[in-house]
Scaffold this motif. Sequence first.
Motif, PDB file in Angstrom:
ATOM      1  N   VAL A   9      13.266   4.049   0.408  1.00 45.65           N
ATOM      2  CA  VAL A   9      12.977   2.988   1.380  1.00 45.65           C
ATOM      3  C   VAL A   9      12.981   1.648   0.651  1.00 45.65           C
ATOM      4  N   THR A  12       8.743  12.218   7.598  1.00 45.19           N
ATOM      5  CA  THR A  12       8.994  11.901   6.187  1.00 45.19           C
ATOM      6  C   THR A  12       7.704  11.786   5.377  1.00 45.19           C
ATOM      7  N   SER A  13       6.562  11.665   6.060  1.00 43.84           N
ATOM      8  CA  SER A  13       5.280  11.571   5.353  1.00 43.84           C
ATOM      9  C   SER A  13       4.653  12.941   5.099  1.00 43.84           C
ATOM     10  N   GLU A  62       9.556   2.444   9.765  1.00 44.09           N
ATOM     11  CA  GLU A  62       8.472   3.335   9.371  1.00 44.09           C
ATOM     12  C   GLU A  62       7.222   3.043  10.195  1.00 44.09           C
ATOM     13  N   LYS A 100       7.637   6.614  -1.089  1.00 44.38           N
ATOM     14  CA  LYS A 100       8.662   6.057  -0.203  1.00 44.38           C
ATOM     15  C   LYS A 100       9.798   5.409  -0.989  1.00 44.38           C
ATOM     16  N   THR A 145       8.566  -1.142   2.055  1.00 48.07           N
ATOM     17  CA  THR A 145       7.505  -0.361   1.421  1.00 48.07           C
ATOM     18  C   THR A 145       6.267  -1.217   1.181  1.00 48.07           C
TER      19      THR A 145
END
Length: 314
Positions: free
Chosen positions: A267, A199-200, A157, A261, A272
């Motif tokens: 995740v 993904t954000s 990430e 997340k 995280t």
Amino acid sequence: MRTMNDQKKEKKEMERKKSYGMLIIGAVLLIAGILFAVYAYNTSYQESVALGAQLSELKAQANAVKEGTAEGDAEALNAQISALSAEKLGLERPYSYGLVAVFFAILLTVKGICNALIGVRSSEKADVRRLAQAGLLTALCYIGFAFFKIDIPAGTEKASFHFGNVFCVLAALLLGGYWGGLAGAVGMTIGDLTTTYVTSAPKTFLLKLCIGLIVGLVAHKIFRLCRSHSPKYVTGVTVLAAVCGMGFNVVADPLVGYFYKTYLFGVPQDITSILVKISALTTSVNAVVAVIAASVIYLALRPALRKAGLFVEI
């Protein structure tokens, strides 16, 4: 004194008519978005999770080769990492698109409920200046994030320092909370969807919309910044509104990011936790930059827009 015709015209402009179109569109899009997001999560996103595990192993192997503690072809490993990263990103996109659609549908549904309960003014017309400025600021939010950023990796990430929040706050100061929040949300969400931060994107849409709404609420609903005030008053309210919006983001971004997340993307909690710590740092720095830069730009633009007749009354 006002004539009878003026009174009738004013009464007609104040009349509200209930509308159900946006509610229907929002509800249909919400159902479709949820179904698509669930399907994408169970298919392509699960494949991306498996690729993520392979990617982590390859990165660990590449680091070992680089440090001289293991043997291997570093160039071949890096090529594999690049190929897997691109494939993983492609598999993550459908689920992210689905979540963005869900959040956008929720916004439409809430607005539709308001239109159905409160109604809309029958004489209400689109403000071309506001639409044009919203489009420009949306583009600036995208540019500020996509091209003016410094990435900080954390496992598979990332977090980043960027200038997107500057234009998100500026949009709310210029256009009000609703339009400013939408400009920031749409611009920076597109920035996420077109980069490695895909993904954000759903989280970005939600948080940037909230930043705009908070800045607009403080600046225009509470302190009426759009009216004529002394320079000292305008400066104080501008800084206060920007601080409130970015203060919310400093708290909400790491907190929402952790649950987002962990529970929506699955995740691992150790990654995280690292992301939350990095996010807290980057968000704080971004907030300080946004407050200073957005306030300076707004205070410079305000008299110029008034003089040019382009200042939007809210």
